[in-house]
Design an enzyme around this catalytic site. Structure first.
Site, short mmCIF file in Angstrom:
data_model
loop_
_atom_site.label_atom_id
_atom_site.label_comp_id
_atom_site.label_asym_id
_atom_site.label_seq_id
_atom_site.Cartn_x
_atom_site.Cartn_y
_atom_site.Cartn_z
CG HIS A 291 -91.72 35.48 -57.64
ND1 HIS A 291 -92.05 35.64 -59.04
CD2 HIS A 291 -91.04 34.46 -57.28
CE1 HIS A 291 -91.76 34.40 -59.54
NE2 HIS A 291 -91.47 33.73 -58.52
CE LYS B 216 -86.66 28.65 -55.55
NZ LYS B 216 -88.07 29.18 -55.22
O1 GKR Z 1 -87.31 28.99 -61.51
O2 GKR Z 1 -86.94 27.27 -60.25
C1 GKR Z 1 -87.18 28.37 -60.23
C2 GKR Z 1 -88.02 28.95 -59.20
O3 GKR Z 1 -88.20 28.16 -58.16
C3 GKR Z 1 -89.16 29.50 -59.74
O4 GKR Z 1 -89.91 28.65 -60.21
C4 GKR Z 1 -90.10 30.14 -58.28
O5 GKR Z 1 -91.30 30.84 -59.00
O6 GKR Z 1 -88.44 31.80 -57.92
C5 GKR Z 1 -89.40 31.23 -57.89
C6 GKR Z 1 -90.05 31.42 -56.26
O7 GKR Z 1 -89.63 32.42 -55.71
O8 GKR Z 1 -90.80 30.85 -55.97
MG MG Z 2 -90.83 31.76 -53.90
#
Ligand code: GKR
Ligand code: MG
Length: 417
Positions: free
Chosen positions: A314, A187
């Site tokens: 996702h 991430k």
């Molecule tokens: O939970 O921090 C998180 C993720 O960044 C999530 O909010 C995203 O929606 O995992 C997600 C993504 O692939 O963009």
């Molecule tokens: Mg994403």
């Protein structure tokens, strides 16, 4: 067999302080559990993202579904759309239908004594691969109420801090050792691109054979994305949402040989024509919670094949009912051949299914073979997680507000770099 009631329970479960472009995950993540009770006594389960808006929509459609045939999914879907009305956006109506569809399919499977994957056409694989979802993270949640106190002033949680490339490599090592993951997703959108590119390089050195992905959640301009993609060339399986919007993604795609993936610029069927026309993405990340149920993601798989697009999955913070549904869905979707995203290991076992978390072994989850989704609700755990929700006094996910307790000037605006 008709629907007698829909029991809707908001819950909250423990989540570590994971960093993303919008801020930091709070100590409790929110979900909603749906129990669809039939006049036969069979109960079907569904799980949805939390937050008061979706909760209110589920409560609003409940009475309209009572008395409907649990097999009449087409009609149930139109009743949900009708009950919410055209002033509710399509995405919100689909997100409301999704957990109801899953609960109906679970009930149908229990009634027929067949797994949900059989109802969706039959599994083409016995196990579904998932990716390790790596996050930069604080060592622990800051002391509640201690505004301004640093997140490094206390005992680290079981995961420890991951604030630089070495921290992420150590985290990856832990997840790979513990769960056998064969793919790694980082991430991004948290630090300047240089640091995130260095992190990918460190992962490449430490895990030479693992496919790697990076997801900056639209934090980069087109220019930054093109420059980063040039430097990342040859290291990534795909680059997910470096920049926002179909136009921007298309400009980046034209300048790189790295396949681009998205869960941000293609979020429904209506986005596909423009994305295809502009050659904006190579891979779409489906998500039955957002796309309006499992059957629609199966359809997405067929459409993606038609347009020569890849399909991946996702995830957001979730519990075991969602993991079971995601596993059945991936099992019946032949073209979904990327390892799926899942936040599941971050739950630390704070789950609501009997027997605790579904095992992830060798980086994959066995497609449940029991009736329906193949998981049973642990009523006592549901009660505990509901109490955790009540302790928040309702609430919305607020990653930005939480980050600002430590970094008061934090600005979630994108593009940031
Ligand atoms: O939970 O921090 C998180 C993720 O960044 C999530 O909010 C995203 O929606 O995992 C997600 C993504 O692939 O963009
Ligand atoms: Mg994403």
């Amino acid at each position: 067999v008709v629907i007698q009631d829909l029991v809707i329970t908001p819950v909250a479960f423990h989540d570590p302080p994971l960093l993303n472009v919008w801020g930091t995950h709070e100590p409790l993540a929110l979900r909603v559990i749906v129990q669809l009770v039939t006049d036969d006594g069979v109960v079907g389960l569904g799980e949805a993202p939390g937050g008061s808006a979706l909760l209110a929509r589920l409560l609003a459609v409940r009475e309209h579904l009572v008395g409907m045939d649990v097999f009449a999914l087409g009609r149930i879907e139109s009743v949900v759309h009708h009950a919410l009305g055209p002033h509710t956006g399509l995405g919100d109506r689909l997100a409301t239908f999704a957990p109801i569809e899953v609960a109906c399919l679970d009930a149908q499977g229990r009634l027929l004594d067949r797994p949900v994957s059989d109802l969706l056409g039959g599994a083409v694989r016995e196990r579904v691969d998932f990716a390790a979802y790596l996050f930069y993270k604080w060592s622990h949640h800051p002391d509640p109420g201690a505004t301004g106190s640093g997140p490094s002033d206390g005992e680290p949680d079981a995961w420890g801090a991951a604030l630089d490339p070495d921290g992420i490599v150590a985290q990856a090592r832990l997840l790979v050792d513990r769960y056998g993951f064969g793919s790694l997703k980082l991430k991004g959108g948290v630090y300047a691109p240089d640091i995130e590119i260095d992190t990918i390089a460190a992962l490449r050195d430490a895990f030479p054979d693992h496919p790697l992905r990076l997801d900056p959640n639209g934090a980069w301009t087109v220019e930054t994305s093109i420059d980063a993609a040039r430097r990342l060339s040859g290291t990534l399986e795909y680059l997910e949402d470096p920049t926002l919007g179909i136009e921007g993604m298309s400009a980046v795609a034209a300048a790189t040989d790295i396949p681009l993936a998205t869960n941000m610029c293609v979020v429904g069927f209506d986005d596909l024509p423009a994305a295809v026309r502009q050659d904006a993405v190579a891979i779409v990340l489906g998500d039955h919670h957002a796309w309006g149920g499992m059957r629609r993601v199966v359809e997405l798989g067929r459409l993606c094949r038609t347009w020569n697009l890849g399909l991946s999955m996702h995830s957001n913070s979730h519990l075991g009912i969602s993991l079971a549904a995601m596993t059945h869905l991936a099992a019946v979707t032949p073209t979904l051949d990327y390892a799926c995203d899942t936040h599941y290991p971050w739950n630390s076992g704070d789950d609501i299914i009997v027997g605790g978390p579904l095992p992830i072994e060798g980086g994959s989850v066995a497609v449940p073979t029991g009736a329906g989704l193949g998981v049973e609700l642990d009523e006592e755990r549901l009660h505990v997680l509901h109490e955790q929700y009540l302790s928040l006094g309702g609430g919305e996910r607020d990653d930005t507000g939480y980050r600002r307790r430590i970094e008061p000037g934090f600005d979630p605006a994108v593009p940031r770099w």
